[in-house]
Each structure stands twice: as structure tokens, then as C-alpha cells.
Design an enzyme around this catalytic site. Sequence first.
Site, PDB file in Angstrom:
ATOM      1  N   HIS A   6      69.395  30.174 -12.174  1.00 23.62           N
ATOM      2  CA  HIS A   6      68.280  31.121 -12.103  1.00 23.62           C
ATOM      3  C   HIS A   6      67.395  31.078 -13.342  1.00 23.62           C
ATOM      4  O   HIS A   6      66.218  31.410 -13.274  1.00 23.62           O
ATOM      5  CB  HIS A   6      68.793  32.531 -11.813  1.00 23.62           C
TER       6      HIS A   6
ATOM      7  N   GLU B 142      70.777  31.238   4.203  1.00 17.14           N
ATOM      8  CA  GLU B 142      71.235  30.518   3.002  1.00 17.14           C
ATOM      9  C   GLU B 142      72.740  30.260   3.044  1.00 17.14           C
ATOM     10  O   GLU B 142      73.339  29.888   2.044  1.00 17.14           O
ATOM     11  CB  GLU B 142      70.820  31.243   1.719  1.00 17.14           C
TER      12      GLU B 142
ATOM     13  N   ASP C 296      71.074  28.168  -2.166  1.00 16.27           N
ATOM     14  CA  ASP C 296      72.433  28.521  -1.767  1.00 16.27           C
ATOM     15  C   ASP C 296      72.878  27.726  -0.550  1.00 16.27           C
ATOM     16  O   ASP C 296      74.037  27.324  -0.458  1.00 16.27           O
ATOM     17  CB  ASP C 296      72.538  30.034  -1.507  1.00 16.27           C
TER      18      ASP C 296
ATOM     19  N   CYS D  17      62.094  29.495   1.196  1.00 19.55           N
ATOM     20  CA  CYS D  17      61.789  30.054  -0.124  1.00 19.55           C
ATOM     21  C   CYS D  17      62.691  29.468  -1.203  1.00 19.55           C
ATOM     22  O   CYS D  17      62.561  29.806  -2.373  1.00 19.55           O
ATOM     23  CB  CYS D  17      61.875  31.580  -0.109  1.00 19.55           C
TER      24      CYS D  17
HETATM   25  C1  PEP Z   1      68.112  30.434  -2.374  1.00 26.33           C
HETATM   26  O1  PEP Z   1      69.335  30.580  -2.383  1.00 26.33           O
HETATM   27  O2  PEP Z   1      67.554  29.381  -2.018  1.00 26.33           O
HETATM   28  C2  PEP Z   1      67.227  31.526  -2.810  1.00 26.33           C
HETATM   29  C3  PEP Z   1      65.928  31.472  -2.629  1.00 26.33           C
HETATM   30  O3  PEP Z   1      67.796  32.578  -3.452  1.00 26.33           O
HETATM   31  P1  PEP Z   1      68.342  32.502  -4.965  1.00 26.33           P
HETATM   32  O4  PEP Z   1      67.897  31.190  -5.549  1.00 26.33           O
HETATM   33  O5  PEP Z   1      67.794  33.664  -5.686  1.00 26.33           O
HETATM   34  O6  PEP Z   1      69.820  32.576  -4.777  1.00 26.33           O
HETATM   35 MG    MG Z   2      70.178  32.552  -2.689  1.00 27.74          MG
END
Ligand code: PEP
Ligand code: MG
Length: 540
Positions: free
Chosen positions: A189, A431, A455, A502
Amino acid sequence: MNTVNGKSVQQGVAIARIKVYKRAGEVVSRVKINDTAKETVRLLKALDETKNQLQELYESALKSAGEDAAAIFEVHQMMLEDEDFLESIKNIIENESVNAEYAVAVTGDNFSKMFASMDDEYMRARSADIKDISLRILKVLSGQKDTDMTGLSDKVILLADDLSPSETVQMDKSKIGAFVTVHGSVTSHTAILARTMNIPALVNAGIDNIDELDGKEAIVDGSLGILIVEPSDEIRLDYEKKLVELENQKKLLASLKGKPTVTKDGRKINLYANVGSIGDIAFAQSSDAEGIGLFRSEFIYLGKDDYPTEEEQFQIYKQALQLMGKKKVVIRTCDIGADKQIGYFNLDKEDNPALGFRAIRICLTRQDFFKTQLRALFRASVYGNLAIMYPMIVSMDEIIKIKEIVSQVKSELDELGVPYSKTLEQGIMIETPAAALISDELAKEVDFFSVGTNDLTQYTLAMDRQNSKLDSLYDKRHPAILKLIKMAADNAHANGKWIGICGELGADLELTKTFIDMGIDELSVSPGMILKLREKIINL
Ligand code: PEP
Ligand code: MG
């Protein structure tokens, strides 16, 4: 001049001085002490101060989050009074004639290792508590604070061993020209945040001693994945030219602002931005995002020492909606857990946090805090075009529970006469492989899907997205992932619902055509990728 290799997380060039980021209490020196009695008094004073801090934390957690959440600070107070722990610290001061900081650090280390090796799961989990307490005492003893980012006049290249999402969130981004970390993976992140801010960033930089680089002039080249320390005049000049070129490229892309994102054969793709804060919405707007496809609401929680109240959240969501006007804003409910750890949530240590108590699982268990967020969201919904999205779905049962809670929240608002949008869309993230595989059923119950490829990839390939050792094996374009996305897209469309992506894969220009052929309706990417993606799409 010295060139260090790392893994690029975000392209671009930065020329600035290096600022080494240190957590308080991280560096403890062993200092010889003559007057050990005086040192012990200093220790006892620090312990008193630490106890007071814990009492204050207990009282504030009790008020805002209840008895269960506050209990951890009581446990820490009790541990602080543990005789063995105290004796060990005092003995080290006395026997080795050393400073209290050193004695606390060694004792903390010994005790946490001892707890970590115990058979009992509960006792094993206390290992992290011991580390926490020791760090707290060390901070009190040394009066140290985490590296202060305020008061910097120029932008810096921030160099750290590692950065947690909560540390990154709390930094003053206007002072950071680039991130470089010794550890960390490309889908962490922290890496995602660097992309959102569109600043060059490297992880896994091969540096043995970061302290030696503090204050040195350097260049980060995000395309080549290198950090050049103390560059020669010639290299510096080259990079100054490169910066000008990059600016010109940006201007060229800027000519695409205001243009619709439509393929040559007339298909409109919604090109949205991923954000983590109100501040990021400025990046989204300056990149001409057509909406917000993922507002990671957990970053609101990460930036705080305590649960954000309903009113605080309401103000943030309202502001996001007002800033975006008629454009859609998809806000994802709190996706905490795994690498996004928050102290005041008091989550138990787990062996496999990515497979553990996280995201919607926490929300459906701790319904009070989930309802607070939902109330804030529904109240804000009258100020713009809001959609709510739920993360980490694996079953229909979760959808049913979410619907029950949402209907309770709506009834409460109705009783109070509080207005909210009756038409706001509610969707889920795809995800997990489970969600993709049952997407035919899920599509009937929700308004949209958004594929979280970060994910989805880690769960499909059984590869921890945080583990940089797997980066070379981490095939983000693996056919299994593309098949799951296609399956979800077909099922969404068969039920008249829209589907977006996303996760970071949505910005992969090599896959744009594949996604459009699959019928993906929306791509939500870091703001810095919006115009590049528009350029790609309008030429397809
Ligand atoms: C993902 O898992 O692709 C997502 C957009 O959520 P995060 O990266 O915040 O886990
Ligand atoms: Mg995610």
C-alpha cells in the site's frame, strides 16, 4: 557518486537531498553509566510517565470504542508492572553499568522472543505487546519522536528501511519528492500511495546503512529503478534535462484533458481515479479523472490515533462528493487488516493476516463501527453522486448481512428524518477467486462489480503481495486472473450490471485492449496514469 539499484514502483525523476526516516526508539546505543542508582531513578520516572500515558489511552479508547477495545491498554499497564520484566531491566542497569534505554531494549527483545516461542497462541500474541511497551518506554526515556517532516523548506527524497501505510498516510506529502525504501514490495500500500501521489518511488533498494546517506544530494530515477547518491555534475545536468523533457511530455498529455475517453469504434470507457484522501482528489482533478472509482476509506482511519467519529467521516465524504460535483465517487468501506494495521483496532496478531480477520469480516463482526461509517456515507449521499463498495467479499451470506445492516441504518435515518439518496448504487469488490466464481449469483444482488486485481492476484496465485522475494514469480498477467476477470465481466453484463477494475492491473497499458474486449466498463487507476490511459484508449 554511488548508484543503488531498487525496484521501481513509480516512474519519474526527482533531484533532492535525502532525508532518512527513523521511528523513535529504533536506534538504541549502549552507554556506560557511573551512577547506576541515578539511572534507575530515571527509569522509574519514565515508567510512571508510561503508565500515565497508558491510562489516558485506556480512558480515551473506553469512551470512543468501548470496554473490549480499551482492554488492551489495561493489559499493557499490567505488563508494565510485571516484576520479572522490571527486575530484568534494573539488573542490566546495575550489573552492566549501562543506560536505561539499552536495558529496556535488551529486556524487551528477550521477553518478546520468549513469548514468541511459547506454545499457547494467546501467550505468543503477547510478544507484540512486549515490543509495543518497550518502544513506548524508550520514547519516554529518550524524548525521541518519529522523524519530523515539518519545518523542511525543500522537497526531500525520503529514505527509510520500510514504511507502513499508516506512517505514509500521516506524512506531509508536499515535502516529499520521492520515496526510497530498503524493504517493501511493488504492490504494497505504500507503493500504491506513491503512485497516487505520482512521485518517483523505489522499493527494495540495496542499501546497508541508510543513516550514512542522510542529507546527501541524490537523484531518483523511477524508470530505471535507481538512486544515484552524490551525482557528478555531468549526471546531474543530464537529469535536469530529463526533468524538462518529462515536463514537456506532461504538457503533451495535458492536451487530452477534457477529451472524452472513447475508442475509435465509439465505446465509452469510464476513466476514474483511485484516491485515499481528500488531498488526493486534487491529483485526480488535475489529471482530469471522470470520477473516483476507489476511495480507500481506511486511510481516514489510518491517519488517526482513534476511531474517526460519524461527524468527521460525514464531513470528509461530503467534501469529496462536493469536490467531484456530478461525477461518480465510489467509496469503499473500511478495508482494514493485513498490511493496513491500526493500533486502536486492537486486532490480535495472526499467522496469516492476509487470510485472516480483515475488511468486511471485521465490519460484519464489529457492527457498531461499520454502522457509524454507513450512517456517515448515507448522510453524505445527498451532496453528490455516491456509490458504496464493499471489500473482500467471498459469499452471498455476507451480502445478505450487509443488506440487513444497511436497512437498519436507513430505518434509523428515516426515523430521525435525515435525508439520503434513495438511488445510490451499492457494489462489491471482486478480489477473491470465490467472488469471481460465484459472480453469476452475486451479480443479481448488487449494482456493480469492481475488480481488485491486487488481492485477486495474491489469492489466485497463492503469493503474498507483500513478499518482495516473490516479485519475479508474481505474474500479474497470469491467464487464471484474466479468466476470472472475464467470468465476472460476463456475469455482470448478463445481469445488466456494470463492471470496473480498480486494482493496479487496470493501469497496465499492455492489457487495455484485452480489458476493453472483455467489456470492462470502467478503469480506475492512480491519477498519474489517467491521461496515459486515455491516450491508449482513444487510439484503440
Ligand atoms: C485490490 O485488492 O486490488 C484493491 C484495489 O484493494 P487494495 O489494494 O486496497 O487491497
Ligand atoms: Mg484489496
